[in-house]
Design a protein around this motif. Structure first.
Motif, PDB file in Angstrom:
ATOM      1  N   ASN A  81      26.021  37.218  46.819  1.00 46.54           N
ATOM      2  CA  ASN A  81      26.595  37.774  45.339  1.00 46.54           C
ATOM      3  C   ASN A  81      25.714  38.623  45.056  1.00 46.54           C
ATOM      4  OD1 ASN A  81      25.926  34.236  45.134  1.00 46.54           O
ATOM      5  ND2 ASN A  81      24.080  34.678  44.532  1.00 46.54           N
ATOM      6  N   LEU A  82      25.238  39.472  45.275  1.00 44.84           N
ATOM      7  CA  LEU A  82      25.110  40.872  45.345  1.00 44.84           C
ATOM      8  C   LEU A  82      26.443  41.901  45.689  1.00 44.84           C
ATOM      9  CD1 LEU A  82      20.796  41.667  46.059  1.00 44.84           C
ATOM     10  CD2 LEU A  82      22.072  41.272  43.621  1.00 44.84           C
ATOM     11  N   LEU A  83      26.607  42.023  46.664  1.00 49.75           N
ATOM     12  CA  LEU A  83      27.721  42.428  46.840  1.00 49.75           C
ATOM     13  C   LEU A  83      28.965  42.330  46.453  1.00 49.75           C
ATOM     14  CD1 LEU A  83      25.955  43.780  50.795  1.00 49.75           C
ATOM     15  CD2 LEU A  83      25.718  44.515  48.349  1.00 49.75           C
ATOM     16  N   VAL A  84      29.104  40.885  46.801  1.00 50.03           N
ATOM     17  CA  VAL A  84      30.749  40.647  46.775  1.00 50.03           C
ATOM     18  C   VAL A  84      31.906  40.245  45.614  1.00 50.03           C
ATOM     19  CG1 VAL A  84      32.703  38.560  47.560  1.00 50.03           C
ATOM     20  CG2 VAL A  84      30.826  39.919  48.684  1.00 50.03           C
ATOM     21  N   VAL A  85      30.334  39.324  44.952  1.00 50.00           N
ATOM     22  CA  VAL A  85      30.106  39.014  43.774  1.00 50.00           C
ATOM     23  C   VAL A  85      29.827  39.939  42.406  1.00 50.00           C
ATOM     24  CG1 VAL A  85      29.575  37.332  41.929  1.00 50.00           C
ATOM     25  CG2 VAL A  85      29.685  36.261  43.910  1.00 50.00           C
ATOM     26  N   LEU A  86      29.228  40.690  42.578  1.00 50.44           N
ATOM     27  CA  LEU A  86      28.582  41.808  41.669  1.00 50.44           C
ATOM     28  C   LEU A  86      29.816  43.052  41.733  1.00 50.44           C
ATOM     29  CD1 LEU A  86      25.303  42.960  41.315  1.00 50.44           C
ATOM     30  CD2 LEU A  86      26.655  42.309  39.070  1.00 50.44           C
ATOM     31  N   GLY A  87      30.082  43.338  43.437  1.00 51.69           N
ATOM     32  CA  GLY A  87      31.557  44.856  44.246  1.00 51.69           C
ATOM     33  C   GLY A  87      32.516  43.928  43.844  1.00 51.69           C
ATOM     34  N   LEU A  88      33.103  42.274  42.962  1.00 54.48           N
ATOM     35  CA  LEU A  88      34.079  42.672  42.867  1.00 54.48           C
ATOM     36  C   LEU A  88      34.548  42.915  41.253  1.00 54.48           C
ATOM     37  CD1 LEU A  88      35.805  39.542  44.939  1.00 54.48           C
ATOM     38  CD2 LEU A  88      36.662  41.534  44.498  1.00 54.48           C
ATOM     39  N   CYS A  89      33.612  42.418  40.594  1.00 48.17           N
ATOM     40  CA  CYS A  89      33.555  42.573  39.455  1.00 48.17           C
ATOM     41  C   CYS A  89      33.672  43.214  39.050  1.00 48.17           C
ATOM     42  CB  CYS A  89      32.042  42.017  38.700  1.00 48.17           C
ATOM     43  SG  CYS A  89      32.108  39.553  38.427  1.00 48.17           S
ATOM     44  N   ALA A  90      32.631  44.324  39.267  1.00 50.74           N
ATOM     45  CA  ALA A  90      32.532  46.232  39.025  1.00 50.74           C
ATOM     46  C   ALA A  90      34.479  46.457  39.559  1.00 50.74           C
ATOM     47  CB  ALA A  90      31.451  46.531  39.931  1.00 50.74           C
ATOM     48  N   VAL A  91      34.922  46.520  40.598  1.00 48.67           N
ATOM     49  CA  VAL A  91      36.109  46.595  41.009  1.00 48.67           C
ATOM     50  C   VAL A  91      36.904  45.990  39.612  1.00 48.67           C
ATOM     51  CG1 VAL A  91      38.125  46.526  42.569  1.00 48.67           C
ATOM     52  CG2 VAL A  91      35.705  47.408  43.077  1.00 48.67           C
ATOM     53  N   PRO A 234      31.107  29.140  43.325  1.00 47.64           N
ATOM     54  CA  PRO A 234      30.972  29.091  42.327  1.00 47.64           C
ATOM     55  C   PRO A 234      30.813  30.677  41.515  1.00 47.64           C
ATOM     56  CG  PRO A 234      30.191  27.140  43.366  1.00 47.64           C
ATOM     57  CD  PRO A 234      29.973  28.160  44.513  1.00 47.64           C
ATOM     58  N   GLU A 235      28.965  30.793  41.632  1.00 49.24           N
ATOM     59  CA  GLU A 235      28.712  32.506  41.316  1.00 49.24           C
ATOM     60  C   GLU A 235      30.127  33.491  41.584  1.00 49.24           C
ATOM     61  OE1 GLU A 235      25.473  30.490  43.379  1.00 49.24           O
ATOM     62  OE2 GLU A 235      27.335  30.492  43.659  1.00 49.24           O
ATOM     63  N   LEU A 236      30.852  33.404  41.956  1.00 50.70           N
ATOM     64  CA  LEU A 236      31.921  34.663  42.966  1.00 50.70           C
ATOM     65  C   LEU A 236      32.342  33.948  41.482  1.00 50.70           C
ATOM     66  CD1 LEU A 236      33.618  36.802  44.406  1.00 50.70           C
ATOM     67  CD2 LEU A 236      34.149  34.723  45.649  1.00 50.70           C
ATOM     68  N   VAL A 237      33.249  32.572  41.672  1.00 49.07           N
ATOM     69  CA  VAL A 237      34.611  32.893  40.494  1.00 49.07           C
ATOM     70  C   VAL A 237      33.870  32.981  39.033  1.00 49.07           C
ATOM     71  CG1 VAL A 237      36.231  31.173  39.685  1.00 49.07           C
ATOM     72  CG2 VAL A 237      35.606  31.619  42.016  1.00 49.07           C
ATOM     73  N   THR A 238      33.155  32.069  39.136  1.00 47.90           N
ATOM     74  CA  THR A 238      32.140  32.080  37.016  1.00 47.90           C
ATOM     75  C   THR A 238      32.468  33.151  37.082  1.00 47.90           C
ATOM     76  OG1 THR A 238      31.030  30.366  38.053  1.00 47.90           O
ATOM     77  CG2 THR A 238      30.466  31.226  35.986  1.00 47.90           C
ATOM     78  N   SER A 239      31.361  34.501  38.218  1.00 50.29           N
ATOM     79  CA  SER A 239      31.397  36.026  36.958  1.00 50.29           C
ATOM     80  C   SER A 239      32.220  36.144  36.980  1.00 50.29           C
ATOM     81  CB  SER A 239      30.449  37.018  38.304  1.00 50.29           C
ATOM     82  OG  SER A 239      29.111  36.197  38.513  1.00 50.29           O
ATOM     83  N   ILE A 240      33.386  36.255  38.142  1.00 47.11           N
ATOM     84  CA  ILE A 240      34.788  37.246  37.608  1.00 47.11           C
ATOM     85  C   ILE A 240      35.536  36.696  36.507  1.00 47.11           C
ATOM     86  CG2 ILE A 240      37.016  37.238  38.676  1.00 47.11           C
ATOM     87  CD1 ILE A 240      35.797  37.451  41.598  1.00 47.11           C
TER      88      ILE A 240
END
Length: 328
Positions: A81-91, A234-240
């Motif tokens: 969640n921290l590295l990939v979800v937030l990281g991808l959102c930031a990219v 779910p966290e990844l897709v929802t956050s993006i």
């Protein structure tokens, strides 16, 4: 058989994406109706919804006595969640971080992880087993008592969020500028989106496990990678989706809220059902999670946002951590 699993995997991803799209629309509309900040919705309704797969996997593992899966799923999901979800959102788009998250939710997440880490590893430090080279050596236990304590802390956190939301409603100008969805439609969107997210997540995890076994991966490695990543989809897709819709507060709240849900609620429930034994490998993973949490907090404090460069660094860090886990 392998082609069927690939097909199920594809259908699961489609359900995840569409479910997240509907879920975000319903959640953000509900926030506007009740004049609740999107951040609070992200920390509660969205975080709970996207943490359902972790809850299902960890409680099922606890009931079956597969305690290592229960703990590695929670820790692995939080790292993802921290590295990939937030990281991808930031990219995709630099993510502004609310000052309230910096002062309240990040510290709660960090100190909760640190507290559980110290409670679990104290006996291992005393008897010296923490410094053993054997990854499967026993390091401690998340007892039923500790599970109940962290569940009480979780309830206190949620109660505080509710009171804070009631005390600080959205200003009128932030809620009256656009046409609101009817309440029944918001609830329908949330329920339908949540159903698609959970069903899609289960389809992805099930098919990915079968594909991983076909490729010769061990059960432990599947738990640390495929299951942890699959239940975090779910966290990844929802956050993006939230970030692309401009709901950045909801995206960040989803990540932090999900991590707190995973650590305090899911681990607490799992330990209350059956004490969770902890090996040295899981202890090292918890230490990595603490470091990553602090690093993400530092990235957020600088300019009160996570920029594209920080996002790339976070993704590279996850790649390195995954390689270490596989080699280990």
């Amino acid at each position: 058989m392998i082609f069927l699993n690939v097909a199920v995997l594809a259908v699961g991803f489609i359900a995840l994406v569409k479910g997240a799209d509907i879920f975000v629309d319903g959640s953000s509309a509900l926030a506007r109706i009740f004049k609740i900040p999107s951040l609070i919705i992200g920390l509660t309704i969205v975080a709970l919804g996207t943490s359902m797969p972790e809850l299902a996997v960890s409680t099922s593992a606890a009931l079956a006595g597969s305690n290592e899966i229960a703990l590695s799923n929670v820790v692995g999901s939080n790292i993802f969640n921290l590295l990939v979800v937030l990281g991808l959102c930031a990219v995709i788009h630099p993510v502004p971080v609310d000052s309230l998250i910096l002062k309240r939710d990040f510290p709660i997440s960090i100190f909760s992880t640190l507290g559980i880490f110290l409670a679990v590893t104290f006996p291992a430090f005393l008897n010296g087993s923490f410094f053993t080279l054997r990854m499967d050596a026993d390091a401690g236990t998340v007892s039923r008592t500790l599970g109940i304590i962290i569940l009480v802390l979780f309830i206190a956190y949620i109660v505080y969020l509710i009171f804070d939301a009631r005390k600080n409603p959205l200003p009128e100008e932030e809620t009256g500028g656009e046409k609101l969805l009817p309440l029944w439609k918001c609830i329908l969107f949330i329920v339908l989106g949540l159903f698609l997210i959970i069903a899609g997540g289960k389809a992805v995890v099930y098919s990915a496990q079968n594909i991983a076994r076909f490729l010769g991966m061990t059960e432990t490695l599947i738990g640390l990678t495929v299951v942890a990543i699959g239940t975090s989809l779910p966290e990844l897709v929802t956050s993006i989706v939230a970030a692309r819709k401009g709901e950045t507060a909801l995206a960040v709240g989803n990540v932090l809220g999900s991590n707190i849900f995973n650590l305090l609620f899911i681990l607490g429930v799992s330990a209350a059902i059956h004490p969770v034994s902890v090996n040295i490998a899981s202890v090292y993973d918890m230490a990595v999670l603490i470091f990553i949490s602090v690093l993400s907090w530092i990235f957020s404090i600088t300019k009160r946002r996570i920029g594209r460069i920080e996002g790339i660094i976070m993704l590279l860090f996850y790649g390195a951590e995954s390689v270490f886990a596989i080699m280990r």
